[in-house]
Write an enzyme that holds these catalytic residues in place. Sequence first.
Site, PDB file in Angstrom:
ATOM      1  N   HIS A 187       0.831  -1.206   0.000  1.00  9.97           N
ATOM      2  CA  HIS A 187       0.000   0.000   0.000  1.00  9.97           C
ATOM      3  C   HIS A 187       0.864   1.254   0.000  1.00  9.97           C
ATOM      4  O   HIS A 187       0.680   2.171  -0.824  1.00  9.97           O
ATOM      5  CB  HIS A 187      -0.925   0.004   1.216  1.00  9.97           C
ATOM      6  CG  HIS A 187      -1.526   1.335   1.527  1.00  9.97           C
ATOM      7  ND1 HIS A 187      -2.276   2.049   0.612  1.00  9.97           N
ATOM      8  CD2 HIS A 187      -1.458   2.109   2.648  1.00  9.97           C
ATOM      9  CE1 HIS A 187      -2.667   3.197   1.156  1.00  9.97           C
ATOM     10  NE2 HIS A 187      -2.171   3.257   2.382  1.00  9.97           N
ATOM     11  N   ARG A 196       6.668   9.294  -7.231  1.00 13.47           N
ATOM     12  CA  ARG A 196       8.004   9.301  -7.824  1.00 13.47           C
ATOM     13  C   ARG A 196       8.043   8.856  -9.279  1.00 13.47           C
ATOM     14  O   ARG A 196       9.076   9.021  -9.941  1.00 13.47           O
ATOM     15  CB  ARG A 196       8.945   8.439  -6.974  1.00 13.47           C
ATOM     16  CG  ARG A 196       9.084   8.927  -5.538  1.00 13.47           C
ATOM     17  CD  ARG A 196       9.466  10.394  -5.463  1.00 13.47           C
ATOM     18  NE  ARG A 196       9.614  10.865  -4.083  1.00 13.47           N
ATOM     19  CZ  ARG A 196       9.991  12.076  -3.726  1.00 13.47           C
ATOM     20  NH1 ARG A 196      10.255  12.972  -4.673  1.00 13.47           N
ATOM     21  NH2 ARG A 196      10.093  12.416  -2.454  1.00 13.47           N
TER      22      ARG A 196
END
Length: 282
Positions: A187, A196
């Site tokens: 998660h 990112r």
Amino acid sequence: MNDTTKDIINKEYKCLNHGFVRLVDIMGDDTAIVQAARTSYGKGTKSVSEDRGLIRYLMRNRHTSPFEMVELKFHVKLPIFVARQWIRHRTASVNEVSGRYSEMPSESYIPELENIKKQSTDNKQGRSNEAFSPEYTAYIQSKLRNAQAAQFAEYSEYLEAGVARELARINLPLSTYTEWYWKIDLHNLFHFLKLRLDRHAQYEIRVYAEAIADIVKQCVPIAYEAFEDYLLNSLYLSELEQKALASILLDVAIDEQKLINIGLSKREAAAFTEKINNIVMK
């Protein structure tokens, strides 16, 4: 752990000039997510298609705890400035090499010429796509390389003179490579990848995120597919944006069969229709 995962354990994924990512251990897979969601689940009682539907339902409705049943541990070698960005994700367990106990390797990150760009004018924390002249770009790269070499030469001089490692290291550049073990549940790993993998993320950390995404895709293919559909490539609308959309959709009829033809399941088509109706009725 599926057969594909066994093949990639300890496989080195090269990142930047001296870095890498390696998956060293994993607990759980897609079936672990399903098992957690169905507390009375018995192996073999549900089909793969039903498992996929359940995982997509969990992701679509932000039921996150079943994804926490999967944990992955990585060995990562990365520049210190990337590590300082990375560590802001505080939902993982990290153990980093210590420059007090170990001699730091004389390895540093030098950006490729195509990645040396000007400061963005509309993003205070990022670079633009605007390049310098080829001559000046090569000059910058040369200056970076020479400055780093000088700092590593001084570091070696201090160590040979007997200066304590914890002091000898303090002038080393942020481009110096460090290493750590990084353990995180699925998660929170998806949250890391959502941020990112974004095109606005700094290029150097995005390279690592792409390597990790490739690994995760092989370990939990069904969950990763749901992550791509419902988180990675999703959009969020503010209340004002929803009102603007409602004015456009006010007289538009939603054809669920067309949604199904696009690739949504019946349940997904119904959920999408409900979302649109809720926006219009606000």
